[in-house]
Write a protein that holds these residues in place. Structure first.
Motif, PDB file in Angstrom:
ATOM      1  N   SER A 257      23.829  15.315   4.406  1.00  0.00           N
ATOM      2  CA  SER A 257      23.589  14.304   3.385  1.00  0.00           C
ATOM      3  C   SER A 257      24.068  14.735   2.001  1.00  0.00           C
ATOM      4  N   LYS A 258      24.025  16.040   1.719  1.00  0.00           N
ATOM      5  CA  LYS A 258      24.499  16.478   0.402  1.00  0.00           C
ATOM      6  C   LYS A 258      24.623  17.998   0.347  1.00  0.00           C
ATOM      7  N   ALA A 259      25.338  18.449  -0.676  1.00  0.00           N
ATOM      8  CA  ALA A 259      25.395  19.875  -0.978  1.00  0.00           C
ATOM      9  C   ALA A 259      24.102  20.220  -1.694  1.00  0.00           C
ATOM     10  N   HIS A 260      23.613  21.441  -1.475  1.00  0.00           N
ATOM     11  CA  HIS A 260      22.308  21.737  -2.051  1.00  0.00           C
ATOM     12  C   HIS A 260      22.299  22.849  -3.088  1.00  0.00           C
ATOM     13  N   SER A 261      23.168  23.669  -3.266  1.00  0.00           N
ATOM     14  CA  SER A 261      23.039  24.699  -4.295  1.00  0.00           C
ATOM     15  C   SER A 261      24.413  25.213  -4.654  1.00  0.00           C
ATOM     16  N   VAL A 262      24.449  26.084  -5.621  1.00  0.00           N
ATOM     17  CA  VAL A 262      25.727  26.677  -5.999  1.00  0.00           C
ATOM     18  C   VAL A 262      26.168  27.720  -4.977  1.00  0.00           C
ATOM     19  N   ARG A 263      25.251  28.102  -4.068  1.00  0.00           N
ATOM     20  CA  ARG A 263      25.572  29.104  -3.035  1.00  0.00           C
ATOM     21  C   ARG A 263      26.203  28.480  -1.787  1.00  0.00           C
ATOM     22  N   GLY A 264      26.375  27.162  -1.751  1.00  0.00           N
ATOM     23  CA  GLY A 264      27.044  26.534  -0.620  1.00  0.00           C
ATOM     24  C   GLY A 264      26.138  26.020   0.471  1.00  0.00           C
ATOM     25  N   GLU A 265      24.847  25.887   0.205  1.00  0.00           N
ATOM     26  CA  GLU A 265      23.952  25.318   1.215  1.00  0.00           C
ATOM     27  C   GLU A 265      24.217  23.822   1.361  1.00  0.00           C
ATOM     28  N   ILE A 266      23.913  23.301   2.554  1.00  0.00           N
ATOM     29  CA  ILE A 266      24.011  21.861   2.801  1.00  0.00           C
ATOM     30  C   ILE A 266      22.656  21.346   3.278  1.00  0.00           C
ATOM     31  N   LYS A 267      22.401  20.086   2.984  1.00  0.00           N
ATOM     32  CA  LYS A 267      21.174  19.442   3.443  1.00  0.00           C
ATOM     33  C   LYS A 267      21.529  18.553   4.625  1.00  0.00           C
ATOM     34  N   VAL A 268      20.802  18.752   5.744  1.00  0.00           N
ATOM     35  CA  VAL A 268      21.077  18.006   6.974  1.00  0.00           C
ATOM     36  C   VAL A 268      19.821  17.254   7.399  1.00  0.00           C
ATOM     37  N   HIS A 269      20.003  15.982   7.730  1.00  0.00           N
ATOM     38  CA  HIS A 269      18.915  15.172   8.272  1.00  0.00           C
ATOM     39  C   HIS A 269      19.081  15.114   9.786  1.00  0.00           C
ATOM     40  N   PRO A 270      18.118  15.675  10.525  1.00  0.00           N
ATOM     41  CA  PRO A 270      18.226  15.689  11.993  1.00  0.00           C
ATOM     42  C   PRO A 270      17.954  14.307  12.578  1.00  0.00           C
ATOM     43  N   PHE A 271      18.709  13.942  13.587  1.00  0.00           N
ATOM     44  CA  PHE A 271      18.530  12.648  14.250  1.00  0.00           C
ATOM     45  C   PHE A 271      17.213  12.574  15.011  1.00  0.00           C
ATOM     46  N   SER A 272      16.669  13.709  15.401  1.00  0.00           N
ATOM     47  CA  SER A 272      15.406  13.710  16.142  1.00  0.00           C
ATOM     48  C   SER A 272      14.233  13.314  15.259  1.00  0.00           C
ATOM     49  N   GLY A 273      14.412  13.387  13.935  1.00  0.00           N
ATOM     50  CA  GLY A 273      13.315  13.110  13.023  1.00  0.00           C
ATOM     51  C   GLY A 273      12.445  14.324  12.773  1.00  0.00           C
ATOM     52  N   ASP A 274      12.645  15.384  13.536  1.00  0.00           N
ATOM     53  CA  ASP A 274      11.852  16.599  13.404  1.00  0.00           C
ATOM     54  C   ASP A 274      12.758  17.740  12.959  1.00  0.00           C
ATOM     55  N   PRO A 275      12.663  18.160  11.696  1.00  0.00           N
ATOM     56  CA  PRO A 275      13.551  19.217  11.224  1.00  0.00           C
ATOM     57  C   PRO A 275      13.362  20.550  11.953  1.00  0.00           C
ATOM     58  N   GLN A 276      12.204  20.768  12.568  1.00  0.00           N
ATOM     59  CA  GLN A 276      11.959  22.018  13.303  1.00  0.00           C
ATOM     60  C   GLN A 276      12.970  22.209  14.438  1.00  0.00           C
ATOM     61  N   THR A 277      13.481  21.106  14.984  1.00  0.00           N
ATOM     62  CA  THR A 277      14.428  21.219  16.096  1.00  0.00           C
ATOM     63  C   THR A 277      15.720  21.922  15.689  1.00  0.00           C
ATOM     64  N   MET A 278      16.043  21.881  14.408  1.00  0.00           N
ATOM     65  CA  MET A 278      17.294  22.488  13.939  1.00  0.00           C
ATOM     66  C   MET A 278      17.193  24.010  13.788  1.00  0.00           C
ATOM     67  N   LEU A 279      15.993  24.543  13.833  1.00  0.00           N
ATOM     68  CA  LEU A 279      15.802  25.975  13.609  1.00  0.00           C
ATOM     69  C   LEU A 279      16.349  26.836  14.740  1.00  0.00           C
ATOM     70  N   GLN A 280      16.527  26.269  15.914  1.00  0.00           N
ATOM     71  CA  GLN A 280      16.931  27.055  17.087  1.00  0.00           C
ATOM     72  C   GLN A 280      18.435  27.275  17.204  1.00  0.00           C
ATOM     73  N   TYR A 281      19.237  26.527  16.467  1.00  0.00           N
ATOM     74  CA  TYR A 281      20.690  26.605  16.655  1.00  0.00           C
ATOM     75  C   TYR A 281      21.313  27.712  15.808  1.00  0.00           C
ATOM     76  N   THR A 282      22.185  28.492  16.440  1.00  0.00           N
ATOM     77  CA  THR A 282      22.892  29.550  15.731  1.00  0.00           C
ATOM     78  C   THR A 282      24.334  29.154  15.442  1.00  0.00           C
ATOM     79  N   GLU A 283      24.810  28.116  16.135  1.00  0.00           N
ATOM     80  CA  GLU A 283      26.165  27.612  15.929  1.00  0.00           C
ATOM     81  C   GLU A 283      26.119  26.091  15.861  1.00  0.00           C
TER      82      GLU A 283
END
Length: 177
Positions: free
Chosen positions: A16-42
């Motif tokens: 959805s957007k860039a988040h800091s000067v360090r290059g972070e990105i903000k992602v909205h998960p389709f599952s509605g639960d952001p915890q699901t994104m914690l498991q992915y390494t790639e």
């Protein structure tokens, strides 16, 4: 960035957007639960229609922020690089998804199944889905009609290999026409 290998890609979110000067990105998960994104390494990023060749990234850091996640991807080191990723869809390889419990399923597994009512009426085939804050909606196409059917536990009777059986309230299919 990592090397792209063959395998089915499954969309799991959107940048959805860039988040800091360090290059972070903000992602909205389709599952509605952001915890699901914690498991992915790639993660793989590409346009929504996957018309562009996906770019694979190693996840260096991930943290939850309300209903989204903030990701630091290897090689994305400044805000300019992060801005280039905005509006891209986030994918994972199908085998990276957690296994569904025996009484659970992924929506994508329903696509193409024939929908029947408990009375035996064939409604059509599942052609897609709509996300709704209350529940997911099945898009069912059949007999030159498209039906939008809420996918709620009260309606679901059986999920077979090629068929989905629903117990629908009277008049639900008729209001779709």
């Amino acid at each position: 960035m990592s090397e792209i290998r063959s395998g089915k890609l499954v969309p799991v979110g959107k940048v959805s957007k860039a988040h800091s000067v360090r290059g972070e990105i903000k992602v909205h998960p389709f599952s509605g639960d952001p915890q699901t994104m914690l498991q992915y390494t790639e993660l793989l990023l590409a346009s929504e229609d996957c018309g562009s060749t996906p770019s694979a990234y190693q996840v260096e850091r991930v943290r939850v922020q309300k209903n989204a996640v903030l990701l630091q991807l290897k090689g994305c080191t400044d805000r300019n690089a992060a801005e280039k990723l905005v509006r891209l869809q986030v994918y994972v390889y199908e085998e990276a998804l957690p296994k569904a419990a025996p009484d659970e399923f992924y929506l994508r597994e329903l696509e193409g199944k024939v929908v029947k009512t408990k009375e035996g009426r064939t409604v059509g085939r599942i052609s897609g889905f709509l996300a709704n804050s209350a529940q997911d909606i099945l898009c069912v196409t059949g007999n030159n009609e498209e039906y939008l059917i809420p996918l709620v536990p009260e309606f679901l009777r059986a999920v077979e290999e090629n068929e989905l059986t629903l117990s629908l309230p009277p008049g639900l299919l008729e209001i779709n026409i």
